[in-house]
Write an enzyme that holds these catalytic residues in place. Structure first.
Site: not given
Ligand code: ACO
Length: 318
Positions: A114, A245, A275
């Protein structure tokens, strides 16, 4: 003369198919209420059979080039951040280079889960500051839906697919004021994929100790954003936008609280996107720029945390 990397243009792509929490209720022992309150996610986009992270990256990159008014022929560096590449090699960046007919230049993938986009942005920033290149294409593209076990309610509800792209250009005025990346492999067993098989590179499902990851993410990000501001020589009240993020709205809000930043100053896409790993920051950036919330001259703080653990940040004057 100092050289800086400036954001010249952004682009994004989200697959057409949308999977809502209500859709998931029909196939899993879960609820819209649980997912929404624990994560902030309402829906996610799912890549189709005939799409790939390269095809998504291509669409996002073309839009970023158009918005930047930069020709593909002028690009001197391509970095694709992804943890869901189609192949071990050639890299997604090289496959994209072929599609966009970008002449010979460095092209490679970055795998930092990520935090991948933060890594890619940092590397491009360094190369532009060192006056090695003038234009860079930096992309996050992910097919997380191909990596999750759709029977595992503790992970599959979290992720979505998409791509975001930015074009950076060398300029005498900043630009990226500061960027940093780091990792700590001692946490590799808290969030990982199982060993893959021979069918596809990413056929090892995600395993995660969610609450442990949550706690370390909040702690790490608090330090990270303080350090980012220090490196950029800014106070938190000089920040216009947090572009985080998008893993969990509660993690994002904790980071914003730490910065004493009001919730209106956060670019949030998590409700609609879930996500999307390395794609989430460039997609959020693109959204904030497209809807004109992010304006020229404003200060943005980008931050990310992911498997590894990996993390990174950038402070940008847009
Ligand atoms: N629906 C209903 N119940 C569920 C679900 C679900 N989808 N998933 C788990 N539960 C249950 C659990 O079984 C558990 O039940 P129990 O109490 O009876 O044992 C209960 O809900 C609580 O589970 P927790 O895991 O403790 O829930 P938590 O509040 O920690 O939320 C979450 C889970 C959303 C995953 C959170 O921990 C989180 O966001 N963690 C961080 C994720 C992250 O940031 N990852 C990094 C980036 S990802 C990358 O790098 C690829």
């Amino acid at each position: 003369m100092n050289m800086y990397a400036r954001l010249a243009g952004t682009g994004g792509y989200l697959p057409q198919k949308i999977l809502t929490n209500h859709d998931l209720e029909k196939q899993l022992d879960t609820s819209d209420e649980w997912i929404t309150t624990r994560t902030g996610i309402k829906q996610r986009h799912i890549i189709s059979e005939d799409e790939s992270i390269v095809s998504m990256a291509e669409i996002a990159a073309k839009e970023a080039l158009k918005n930047a008014e930069v020709n593909a022929q002028d690009i001197g560096l391509i970095i694709v951040a992804t943890c869901t590449p189609e192949r071990a090699f050639p890299s997604s960046a090289c496959l994209l280079q072929e599609r966009l007919q970008i002449p010979a230049c460095p092209a490679f993938d970055v795998m930092a889960a990520c935090a991948g986009f933060s890594y890619a942005l940092h590397i491009a920033n360094q190369l532009i500051q060192a006056q090695q290149i003038r234009y860079a294409l930096v992309i996050g593209s992910e097919a997380m839906s191909r990596l999750v076990d759709w029977q595992d309610r503790s992970t599959c509800i979290l992720f979505g697919d998409g791509a975001g792209a930015v074009v950076l250009k060398a300029d005498n005025t900043p630009g990226i004021l500061a960027s940093q990346i780091s990792a700590d492999g001692q946490y590799s067993k808290l969030l990982y994929t199982e060993k893959g098989n021979n069918q596809a590179l990413y056929r090892g499902y995600i395993q995660m100790q969610g609450s442990e990851v949550f706690k370390i993410a909040v702690k790490t990000l608090s330090h990270l954003v303080e350090e980012a501001l220090h490196l950029a020589g800014l106070r938190s009240d000089q920040l216009d936008w947090l572009v985080p993020h998008q893993a969990n709205v509660r993690i994002i809000e904790a980071t914003a609280r730490h910065l004493k930043l009001s919730p209106e100053k956060i670019i949030l896409t998590i409700a609609e996107h879930g996500n999307t790993s390395a794609a989430s920051i460039p997609l959020a950036l693109h959204q904030g720029i497209c809807d004109k919330r992010i304006k020229p001259g404003q200060h943005l703080l980008l931050e990310s945390f992911g498997a590894g653990f990996t993390w990174g940040s950038a402070v940008i004057r847009y």
